[in-house]
Write a protein that holds these residues in place. Structure first.
Motif, short mmCIF file in Angstrom:
data_model
loop_
_atom_site.label_atom_id
_atom_site.label_comp_id
_atom_site.label_asym_id
_atom_site.label_seq_id
_atom_site.Cartn_x
_atom_site.Cartn_y
_atom_site.Cartn_z
N LEU A 23 3.19 93.33 5.61
CA LEU A 23 2.87 94.21 6.78
C LEU A 23 1.69 95.24 6.21
CD1 LEU A 23 4.31 95.01 9.20
CD2 LEU A 23 5.36 96.60 7.79
N VAL A 30 -5.18 91.25 9.24
CA VAL A 30 -5.90 91.46 10.78
C VAL A 30 -6.69 92.44 11.57
CG1 VAL A 30 -4.66 91.31 12.86
CG2 VAL A 30 -3.31 90.28 11.43
N ARG A 33 -10.24 91.53 10.66
CA ARG A 33 -10.78 90.12 10.94
C ARG A 33 -11.45 90.06 12.46
NH1 ARG A 33 -13.75 86.69 12.01
NH2 ARG A 33 -13.20 84.43 11.26
N ALA A 34 -10.38 91.41 13.22
CA ALA A 34 -10.40 91.50 15.01
C ALA A 34 -11.59 92.22 15.60
CB ALA A 34 -9.20 91.74 15.52
N ARG A 35 -11.57 92.92 14.29
CA ARG A 35 -12.58 93.81 14.81
C ARG A 35 -13.02 95.19 16.33
NH1 ARG A 35 -18.57 92.53 12.11
NH2 ARG A 35 -18.77 95.12 11.80
N VAL A 36 -11.40 95.37 16.52
CA VAL A 36 -11.16 95.95 17.95
C VAL A 36 -12.50 97.38 17.84
CG1 VAL A 36 -9.70 95.86 19.79
CG2 VAL A 36 -9.11 93.96 18.41
N VAL A 37 -11.40 97.89 16.67
CA VAL A 37 -12.02 99.26 16.57
C VAL A 37 -12.71 99.29 15.10
CG1 VAL A 37 -9.99 99.95 17.20
CG2 VAL A 37 -9.65 99.74 15.16
N GLU A 38 -13.20 100.12 14.63
CA GLU A 38 -14.24 100.07 13.19
C GLU A 38 -13.16 99.96 12.48
OE1 GLU A 38 -16.46 104.10 13.11
OE2 GLU A 38 -16.23 104.02 15.59
N ASP A 39 -13.62 99.46 11.32
CA ASP A 39 -13.13 99.34 10.21
C ASP A 39 -12.55 100.50 9.18
OD1 ASP A 39 -14.00 96.43 10.53
OD2 ASP A 39 -15.55 96.27 8.65
N GLU A 116 -18.81 97.89 7.00
CA GLU A 116 -19.40 98.75 6.94
C GLU A 116 -18.78 100.27 6.48
OE1 GLU A 116 -17.11 99.50 10.83
OE2 GLU A 116 -17.87 97.50 11.90
N VAL B 261 9.29 92.65 10.63
CA VAL B 261 7.97 91.96 9.75
C VAL B 261 7.32 91.40 10.10
CG1 VAL B 261 6.50 92.20 7.76
CG2 VAL B 261 8.25 93.59 7.54
N MET B 265 4.12 90.86 12.98
CA MET B 265 2.87 90.16 12.78
C MET B 265 2.45 89.20 13.31
SD MET B 265 0.74 90.83 9.78
CE MET B 265 1.43 92.40 10.27
N LEU B 268 0.66 90.80 16.48
CA LEU B 268 -0.57 91.60 15.86
C LEU B 268 -1.62 90.73 15.79
CD1 LEU B 268 -0.48 93.90 12.87
CD2 LEU B 268 -1.50 94.30 15.58
N GLY B 269 -0.96 89.17 15.30
CA GLY B 269 -2.17 88.19 14.91
C GLY B 269 -2.45 87.16 16.03
N ALA B 272 -5.34 89.57 18.00
CA ALA B 272 -5.84 89.31 17.30
C ALA B 272 -6.68 87.84 17.60
CB ALA B 272 -5.77 89.49 16.15
N VAL B 275 -8.51 88.65 21.44
CA VAL B 275 -9.44 89.83 21.50
C VAL B 275 -10.47 89.69 20.56
CG1 VAL B 275 -8.07 90.72 23.04
CG2 VAL B 275 -8.05 91.63 20.80
N GLY B 276 -9.86 89.14 19.01
CA GLY B 276 -10.77 89.94 17.76
C GLY B 276 -11.70 87.96 17.28
N SER B 277 -12.72 89.00 16.84
CA SER B 277 -13.53 88.08 16.22
C SER B 277 -13.53 86.54 15.56
CB SER B 277 -14.44 88.65 15.69
OG SER B 277 -15.35 89.52 16.14
N ASN B 278 -14.27 85.40 16.30
CA ASN B 278 -14.21 84.17 15.40
C ASN B 278 -15.75 83.89 15.14
OD1 ASN B 278 -14.46 84.00 17.86
ND2 ASN B 278 -13.11 82.08 18.33
N ARG B 318 -24.19 109.06 19.07
CA ARG B 318 -22.75 107.83 18.82
C ARG B 318 -22.72 107.47 19.66
NH1 ARG B 318 -20.02 105.55 15.20
NH2 ARG B 318 -18.44 104.80 16.28
N TYR B 594 -16.48 87.62 19.83
CA TYR B 594 -17.53 88.61 18.73
C TYR B 594 -17.35 89.99 18.82
CZ TYR B 594 -20.49 91.44 15.30
OH TYR B 594 -20.85 92.38 14.76
N ALA B 595 -16.68 90.81 17.78
CA ALA B 595 -15.52 92.20 18.73
C ALA B 595 -16.97 92.98 17.28
CB ALA B 595 -14.47 92.42 18.47
N ALA B 596 -18.01 94.29 17.26
CA ALA B 596 -18.75 94.92 16.61
C ALA B 596 -17.46 96.08 16.36
CB ALA B 596 -20.20 94.94 17.79
N GLY B 597 -16.37 96.16 17.01
CA GLY B 597 -16.34 97.01 16.15
C GLY B 597 -16.94 98.64 15.48
N GLY B 598 -17.55 98.88 16.86
CA GLY B 598 -17.80 100.27 16.86
C GLY B 598 -19.22 100.37 17.34
#
Lengths: 234, 629
Positions: A23, A30, A33-39, A116, B261, B265, B268-269, B272, B275-278, B318, B594-598
């Motif tokens: 979990l 996830v 890897r997804a980077r939707v928010v900051e690390d 990060e 669980v 997963m 979430l998976g 991701a 919307v997540g980065s590859n 920021r 590509y998601a930049a995360g912040g």
């Protein structure tokens, strides 16, 4: 005998270790890897989940499940002192918490490295959350030592968290603006997390010492409650 | 009949507490908030309104359905009372049907009741409609009610199969999570996603009732309603069969925990993946111009090979400050790193606002030591902010030496109407050997025969065309039918089309390459072919439309700039980048993200090897997209 007790607990609890690892490490992987928010936000969310919810999940059937299944009496009838039984159970519980925090930390290293968040910061986050989770487990076990079912043991854990939260809200106006500069705050487990954010080594050492002393007292009190409850049932 | 009525009476008595608890739980928060508003607690005296009803139904409705269903089933099917009911001359079907109907009635009475109450409060409040979430309560009523019914039915089935309240509830929660979230994260199931339908309804301009009437006949809602209603009926039938045949689901603690669980997963998976980065970031640089030492955000970037110029502004926060000091900086991006030359201050004022991604400076590798910045200053104190100055500033620029402003060309006298609000209304581009500037009703053509002292060569009055540049289909406003070209006589139609687009006469979310035009919005990607030119109109033929997934629409990743390069559409978003493959425009597909995360990005450039340079809070080089076919 102690080794056999540890083996028994390990066999009973290892599925929880696997489940929590999947979990927490899965969430960390996830999220990073997804980077939707900051690390750092992903790491904090993983750490908070690992130190608030999972210790309750781990601790809810350390004693209560044995009691509900009727095996606690047999366990305490063994030629081992009750406090040792409790110590073994807590040791395995602590091992589970440390195990899944390590798994999440390693996953974070593998997926994100230092892109990060520095290694030191990453370790600090998980170390702080692991300490908080262990403290919660000890409090929950001590206060839930007499609970007859897993659900009620979980409620005891939730009650401990609620009391901590209320204590913070009650003490905050008394302490004024500089909450972390007052010494009574060392008695609150949340100070571990707050002081780690501050990065003050001496104050962290002070807080951990106070929390360790409290944990020993709670453990002894919990062991006494367990022995008395068992004698009462007999 | 009497037996059925007796069973319904029994169930209604047992469900009474749930009804009262539900009313207290769901109605109290909105009524409390409405009362506070009415008594002026939030500066809104006299308005009796709250939108908490929707929030309560969305947040707690599913859990309430699970509790109702599990309590109804486990109460009489548990080990204590099961034998009693088996000894009675009552059919399992009748017993379960009465439980199901009464429980469902309580659920709908509470959840629909609070939504109807919110709509009634909205109707009588007289609150300006834009401050109210007009369609939320209606969309919840039209769609979410059916989802709640399905969740209730699945929970009912779980109760009949497991017959232990805690374990049934946990399994029902797992099922509920899947019913709510699996359709939104798995695109093939999107048509049965309650969130997709609610977003569709909320994003429509029409009133809820008319939109519902218009949409009811469409396949999407019908499929959703059919799935929910038939699914609920199937669950009830399965529950009756399970009780009649004494089916039991041996749900142990471990099984339930692992199911929880795995479900988490899975959701979430799958989310991701959407919307997540590859795409991986190859290099990331903090932009620090040499000399002053302060870090900068990058507003715009132009890059050719290793050299480029950026429009940057020092920023230690920021967020974007109201007032910024804009600087032009030359830079070199090589394998050894990023070297940023000293910044040349060119303007101070409000943030240029790159929402529509128009250029405010020009630079070309043919004359690498010169950059041209369109400087416009408005009177911020005066109403409507009239223009005080409009200049083309020539900047001598070098990545290794301090630069300077060497020439200013006044353009204010050349434009007839001076109501620009800087800098959004003035746009420029370097095209071949000229600079084109569109400023309100004029297009100014600047000759670069002398790169150190550009001069105004033509002034073309284009009229008030800005609002008419894009032509849309009269029945579907999302579809483009044509583009009106700027009246730039003497240029071939293709060049006019390109200049029209580069001068920002069309929104930045439209990209083009050759005959292909691509529009990317938060809800779809649409491809067009330029089928011909008729006078000042470039006619566009629709090729294909690819709707965004509900999850992406929920995250509102609206692109601010779209660039087409070698058959790939690069859509720059605030916090990332999405790449679409439009090499076959009839089947566009999402290729990479590509998601930049912040980090936040304002501009981008494509390198010859396909790497992508993103400029914003940092300068990042993203690996090239791997083409699958």
């Amino acid at each position: 005998m102690i080794a056999k007790l540890i083996w028994k607990e390990w066999v009973e609890q290892r599925w929880k270790l696997a489940l929590c690892c999947v979990l927490l490490a899965g969430f960390t992987a996830v999220g990073l890897r997804a980077r939707v928010v900051e690390d750092e936000m992903v790491l904090i969310l993983a750490g908070v989940g690992g130190c608030l919810l999972l210790p309750i999940f781990v601790g809810m059937d350390l004693l209560a499940a044995e009691r509900a299944e009727g095996s606690l009496a047999a366990l305490l009838a063994l030629p081992v002192q009750p406090w040792k039984v409790l110590a073994v159970k807590l040791l395995v519980g602590v091992g589970v918490i440390v195990g899944y925090m390590l798994a999440a930390c390693a996953t974070a290293f593998l997926v994100a490295g230092e892109r990060e968040v520095t290694s030191g910061r990453l370790i600090t986050i998980f170390l702080g959350c692991a300490c908080f989770g262990i403290v919660l487990l000890i409090w929950m076990t001590a206060f839930g030592a007499r609970q007859p079912s897993e659900a009620r043991a979980a409620v005891a854990g939730m009650a401990v968290l609620t009391v901590w939260l209320i204590a913070l809200f009650v003490y905050k106006p008394i302490a004024g603006g500089e909450l972390m500069d007052t010494w009574p705050v060392f008695f609150h487990p949340a100070c571990i997390l707050a002081l780690i954010a501050e990065r003050s080594t001496t104050r962290i050492a002070g807080a951990i010492s106070v929390q360790l002393a409290l944990a020993v007292v709670l453990f002894l009190w919990g062991a006494r409650r367990l022995a008395r409850a068992e004698r009462g049932e007999r | 009949m009497r037996q059925t009525m007796a069973l319904v009476w029994k169930e209604s008595r047992e469900h009474l507490w749930f009804l009262l608890a539900g009313i207290a739980l769901f109605f109290a928060p909105p009524l409390y908030e409405a009362t506070v508003r009415y008594t002026g607690g939030r500066g809104t005296r006299g308005i009796f309104y709250s939108d908490n009803g929707v929030a309560m139904v969305l947040a707690v409705g599913g859990l309430f359905a699970v509790m109702l269903a599990v309590a109804a089933t486990c109460r009489d099917l548990g080990s204590r009372t099961e034998t009693f009911w088996l000894s009675r001359p009552i059919g399992a079907g009748r017993l379960l049907a009465s439980k199901f109907v009464v429980g469902l009635a309580v659920l709908l009475a509470v959840t629909c009741g609070v939504l109807v109450m919110q709509m009634a409060m909205q109707a009588q409040s007289g609150y300006p409609s834009q401050y109210l979430r007009d369609n939320e309560a209606a969309s919840m009523l039209f769609f979410h009610t059916f989802t709640l019914t399905f969740v209730y039915s699945v929970s009912f089935l779980m109760g009949c199969l497991v017959r232990q309240s805690a374990r049934s509830a946990l399994l029902a929660v797992v099922a509920g999570v899947l019913v709510y979230f699996l359709p939104i994260v798995l695109p093939p199931l999107n048509s049965v996603s309650v969130f997709r339908l609610m977003i569709d309804l909320l994003s429509s301009d029409s009133s809820p009732a008319s939109t519902f009437g218009a949409n009811i006949m469409l396949l999407g809602p019908l499929l959703f309603y059919a799935t929910m209603v038939l699914g609920s009926a199937a669950c009830l039938a399965a529950s009756i069969v399970a009780v009649r045949r004494q089916w039991r689901l041996p749900a142990g603690k471990k099984l339930i925990c692992w199911l929880l669980v795995i479900t988490a997963m899975l959701i979430l998976g799958a989310g991701a993946v959407q919307v997540g980065s590859n795409l991986a970031c190859k290099r990331s640089f903090e932009v620090v111009p040499s000399g002053d030492g302060g870090r900068c955000d990058v507003a715009e970037v132009v890059l050719s090979g290793k050299r480029g110029v950026m429009l940057a502004y020092p920023n230690k926060k920021r967020w974007i400050p109201d007032q910024v000091q804009l600087e032009l900086c030359a830079f070199e991006l090589s394998d050894s790193g990023l070297q940023v030359g000293p910044g040349v201050p060119v303007a101070r004022g409000r943030w240029p606002g790159s929402e529509l991604a128009f250029s405010h400076f020009a630079w070309s590798p043919q004359c690498p030591n010169r950059a041209y910045f369109l400087s416009s200053v408005t009177d911020e104190q005066a109403p409507r902010r009239p223009l005080k100055s409009l200049e083309l500033v020539t900047v001598a620029i070098d990545p290794c030496a301090p630069g300077a402003i060497i020439h200013r060309l006044d353009l204010l006298s050349a434009i007839p109407v001076r109501k620009l609000s800087w800098p959004g209304d003035a746009r420029m581009c370097l095209y071949e050997d000229r600079i084109y500037i569109r400023a309100w009703t004029s297009v100014l053509v600047i000759g670069l025969a002398n790169p150190d002292a550009p001069d105004l060569t033509r002034n073309i009055n284009v009229g008030l065309l800005a609002a008419l540049m894009v032509r849309r289909d009269s029945t579907d406003r999302d579809i483009l039918t044509g583009l009106r070209l700027l009246p730039l006589e003497g240029l071939p139609p293709r060049q006019r089309l390109e200049l029209t687009m580069r001068l920002g006469a069309t929104p930045g979310r439209i990209g083009f390459e050759g005959d292909l035009v691509v529009e990317v919005t938060w809800e779809s990607l649409t491809t067009y072919r330029v089928s011909g030119m008729e006078g000042d109109i470039a006619r566009l033929d629709l090729i294909a439309r690819r709707p965004a997934t509900p999850l992406r629409r929920m995250l509102d990743s609206s692109p601010r700039r779209v660039v087409l390069h070698e058959g790939l559409a690069y859509a720059l978003e605030h916090e990332g980048l999405t790449v679409y493959d439009v090499r076959d425009p009839s089947t566009p597909r999402r290729l990479a993200h590509y998601a930049a995360g912040g980090q936040y990005f304002h501009d981008m450039a494509i390198l010859p090897d396909g790497s992508i340079v993103l400029a914003g809070t940092r300068l990042q080089v993203i690996e090239p997209v791997k083409l699958g076919r």
